[in-house]
Design a protein around this motif. Structure first.
Motif, PDB file in Angstrom:
ATOM      1  N   LEU A  52       0.747  -1.229  -0.039  1.00 33.57           N
ATOM      2  CA  LEU A  52      -0.028   0.059   0.265  1.00 33.57           C
ATOM      3  C   LEU A  52       0.811   1.186  -0.019  1.00 33.57           C
ATOM      4  CD1 LEU A  52      -2.832  -1.027   2.630  1.00 33.57           C
ATOM      5  CD2 LEU A  52      -3.026  -0.795   0.195  1.00 33.57           C
ATOM      6  N   GLY A  53       2.152   0.898  -0.102  1.00 37.18           N
ATOM      7  CA  GLY A  53       3.070   2.363  -0.027  1.00 37.18           C
ATOM      8  C   GLY A  53       3.474   2.357   1.332  1.00 37.18           C
ATOM      9  N   VAL A  54       3.670   3.881   1.511  1.00 33.40           N
ATOM     10  CA  VAL A  54       4.013   4.163   3.054  1.00 33.40           C
ATOM     11  C   VAL A  54       3.123   5.284   3.446  1.00 33.40           C
ATOM     12  CG1 VAL A  54       5.995   5.643   4.375  1.00 33.40           C
ATOM     13  CG2 VAL A  54       6.243   3.954   2.332  1.00 33.40           C
ATOM     14  N   PRO A  55       2.524   5.087   4.849  1.00 27.66           N
ATOM     15  CA  PRO A  55       1.829   6.175   5.385  1.00 27.66           C
ATOM     16  C   PRO A  55       2.410   7.002   5.925  1.00 27.66           C
ATOM     17  CG  PRO A  55       2.055   4.205   7.003  1.00 27.66           C
ATOM     18  CD  PRO A  55       2.846   4.043   5.528  1.00 27.66           C
ATOM     19  N   ILE A  64      -4.769   8.822  14.322  1.00 34.98           N
ATOM     20  CA  ILE A  64      -5.659   7.646  14.453  1.00 34.98           C
ATOM     21  C   ILE A  64      -5.320   6.962  15.694  1.00 34.98           C
ATOM     22  CG2 ILE A  64      -6.629   7.560  12.087  1.00 34.98           C
ATOM     23  CD1 ILE A  64      -4.173   4.830  13.388  1.00 34.98           C
ATOM     24  N   ILE A  65      -4.253   7.246  16.354  1.00 34.33           N
ATOM     25  CA  ILE A  65      -3.969   6.352  17.679  1.00 34.33           C
ATOM     26  C   ILE A  65      -5.043   6.797  18.847  1.00 34.33           C
ATOM     27  CG2 ILE A  65      -2.501   6.398  19.679  1.00 34.33           C
ATOM     28  CD1 ILE A  65      -0.047   7.184  17.551  1.00 34.33           C
ATOM     29  N   GLY A  66      -5.654   5.779  19.234  1.00 32.27           N
ATOM     30  CA  GLY A  66      -6.700   5.817  20.231  1.00 32.27           C
ATOM     31  C   GLY A  66      -7.743   5.100  19.637  1.00 32.27           C
ATOM     32  N   LEU A  67      -8.119   5.146  18.590  1.00 29.55           N
ATOM     33  CA  LEU A  67      -9.224   4.367  17.730  1.00 29.55           C
ATOM     34  C   LEU A  67      -8.853   2.908  17.871  1.00 29.55           C
ATOM     35  CD1 LEU A  67      -9.783   6.342  14.749  1.00 29.55           C
ATOM     36  CD2 LEU A  67     -11.257   6.497  16.748  1.00 29.55           C
ATOM     37  N   GLU A  99     -11.071   0.348  12.916  1.00 31.71           N
ATOM     38  CA  GLU A  99     -11.506   1.701  12.878  1.00 31.71           C
ATOM     39  C   GLU A  99     -10.528   2.682  12.575  1.00 31.71           C
ATOM     40  OE1 GLU A  99     -14.276   4.982  12.724  1.00 31.71           O
ATOM     41  OE2 GLU A  99     -14.593   2.699  12.638  1.00 31.71           O
ATOM     42  N   ALA A 100      -9.311   2.357  12.968  1.00 30.44           N
ATOM     43  CA  ALA A 100      -7.918   3.158  12.469  1.00 30.44           C
ATOM     44  C   ALA A 100      -7.701   2.902  11.167  1.00 30.44           C
ATOM     45  CB  ALA A 100      -6.878   2.876  13.745  1.00 30.44           C
ATOM     46  N   CYS A 101      -7.916   1.768  10.600  1.00 30.05           N
ATOM     47  CA  CYS A 101      -7.442   1.316   9.465  1.00 30.05           C
ATOM     48  C   CYS A 101      -8.594   1.992   8.122  1.00 30.05           C
ATOM     49  CB  CYS A 101      -7.166  -0.098   9.030  1.00 30.05           C
ATOM     50  SG  CYS A 101      -5.941  -0.630  10.057  1.00 30.05           S
ATOM     51  N   SER A 102      -9.709   1.944   8.654  1.00 29.96           N
ATOM     52  CA  SER A 102     -10.708   2.777   7.821  1.00 29.96           C
ATOM     53  C   SER A 102     -10.556   3.941   7.616  1.00 29.96           C
ATOM     54  CB  SER A 102     -12.172   2.449   8.503  1.00 29.96           C
ATOM     55  OG  SER A 102     -12.396   2.921   9.414  1.00 29.96           O
ATOM     56  N   VAL A 103     -10.125   4.778   8.879  1.00 32.98           N
ATOM     57  CA  VAL A 103      -9.907   6.179   8.568  1.00 32.98           C
ATOM     58  C   VAL A 103      -8.509   6.369   7.896  1.00 32.98           C
ATOM     59  CG1 VAL A 103      -8.972   8.267   9.947  1.00 32.98           C
ATOM     60  CG2 VAL A 103     -11.135   6.708  10.774  1.00 32.98           C
ATOM     61  N   ASN A 111     -12.861  -5.475   4.066  1.00 32.42           N
ATOM     62  CA  ASN A 111     -11.993  -6.664   4.278  1.00 32.42           C
ATOM     63  C   ASN A 111     -10.458  -6.214   3.980  1.00 32.42           C
ATOM     64  OD1 ASN A 111     -12.380  -6.201   1.467  1.00 32.42           O
ATOM     65  ND2 ASN A 111     -11.790  -8.233   0.868  1.00 32.42           N
ATOM     66  N   LEU A 112     -10.192  -5.182   3.484  1.00 28.99           N
ATOM     67  CA  LEU A 112      -8.742  -4.768   3.309  1.00 28.99           C
ATOM     68  C   LEU A 112      -8.509  -4.203   4.711  1.00 28.99           C
ATOM     69  CD1 LEU A 112      -6.151  -4.276   1.959  1.00 28.99           C
ATOM     70  CD2 LEU A 112      -7.207  -2.394   0.896  1.00 28.99           C
ATOM     71  N   HIS A 113      -9.498  -3.237   5.314  1.00 29.75           N
ATOM     72  CA  HIS A 113      -9.368  -2.853   6.569  1.00 29.75           C
ATOM     73  C   HIS A 113      -8.675  -3.848   7.647  1.00 29.75           C
ATOM     74  CE1 HIS A 113     -12.155   0.650   5.315  1.00 29.75           C
ATOM     75  NE2 HIS A 113     -10.939   0.670   4.862  1.00 29.75           N
ATOM     76  N   ARG A 114      -9.491  -4.796   7.746  1.00 28.76           N
ATOM     77  CA  ARG A 114      -9.251  -6.005   8.486  1.00 28.76           C
ATOM     78  C   ARG A 114      -7.930  -6.930   8.142  1.00 28.76           C
ATOM     79  NH1 ARG A 114     -13.459  -6.983  11.707  1.00 28.76           N
ATOM     80  NH2 ARG A 114     -12.394  -8.857  12.364  1.00 28.76           N
ATOM     81  N   ALA A 115      -7.579  -6.625   6.932  1.00 21.93           N
ATOM     82  CA  ALA A 115      -6.443  -7.250   6.757  1.00 21.93           C
ATOM     83  C   ALA A 115      -5.177  -6.515   6.928  1.00 21.93           C
ATOM     84  CB  ALA A 115      -6.321  -7.776   4.935  1.00 21.93           C
ATOM     85  N   VAL A 116      -5.226  -5.361   6.640  1.00 24.95           N
ATOM     86  CA  VAL A 116      -4.090  -4.396   7.290  1.00 24.95           C
ATOM     87  C   VAL A 116      -4.165  -4.517   8.837  1.00 24.95           C
ATOM     88  CG1 VAL A 116      -3.488  -1.961   7.415  1.00 24.95           C
ATOM     89  CG2 VAL A 116      -4.568  -2.942   5.488  1.00 24.95           C
TER      90      VAL A 116
END
Length: 225
Positions: free
Chosen positions: A35-38, A46-49, A53-57, A65-70
């Protein structure tokens, strides 16, 4: 009405400085998923979520399904990171002293965090804090902040009325959660959201250190003894 009093702490950015490890693990997760580099500043926000949920943001365009995989890749990366001998997540200054003072004054202590229960246990073990908290609410058993579930359950566990619960945290998610639970929102200035963001989210006060936390909590709840 019960006169029991409870202080609930967020963990990352409030009790421990975990930013470096979280950014490192998320960067590794993105690499594994190609996915590259965040952007580290985006990860910080997003720290705290809770993790999914953090991945979805971070990845609003991606399917669930990608949010869950990450999220799973992040967990694997963080577990590997924790095994390295030079991995540290230090307590912020004054944490132990504040816990001791609150405990001596009769306050119950709790945690409400987007970490997993395994992650919380690792933190407790690393810092010798096992047994200090009578209620521990994690992402394993609750919706993500700012949903008030964690504070409702903490209050129920301890028999505490919501106005006698003080939520101490470093993000707007913590402050919004406290407001939704009709509890006291107390922000800290050394974490991952700005003082202005904390106040806009409902913080009744933002502190620069844990000095006098016991007196501040008593004043904010109107339960000074």
């Amino acid at each position: 009405m019960s006169d029991l009093r409870l202080v609930v702490f967020d963990v990352d950015g409030t009790l421990i400085d975990s930013e470096h490890n979280i950014v490192t693990a998320m960067t590794e997760a993105w690499s594994r998923m190609e996915l590259g580099v965040p952007d580290p500043s985006d990860v910080r926000r997003i720290i705290g979520l809770s993790l999914v949920e953090a991945c979805s943001v971070l990845l609003p365009w991606a399917p669930h399904n990608l949010h869950r995989a990450v999220a799973e890749a992040y967990k694997d990366a963080f577990r590997a990171l924790r095994l390295l001998p030079d991995t540290v997540e230090p307590l912020f200054p004054g944490v132990r002293e504040a816990l001791d003072e609150l405990d001596s004054a009769g306050w119950l202590l709790g945690l409400a965090t987007g970490k997993s229960r395994r992650g919380v246990q690792a933190m407790l073990d690393a810092h010798g804090l096992e047994g200090r908290f009578v209620t521990i609410q994690t992402a394993d058993d609750n919706p993500s902040k700012p949903h008030p579930s964690m504070l409702y359950r903490a209050a129920s566990d301890c028999g505490v009325e919501p106005p006698n619960l003080v939520m101490v945290g470093d993000t707007a998610y913590d402050m919004l959660m406290a407001g939704a639970a009709e509890s006291v929102a107390l922000g800290v200035s050394w974490g991952y959201h700005t003082m202005e963001e904390l106040r806009a989210a409902g913080a009744e006060m933002v502190i620069d250190s844990f000095d006098n936390l016991c007196d501040i909590a008593a004043t904010l709840t109107g339960t000074r003894r």
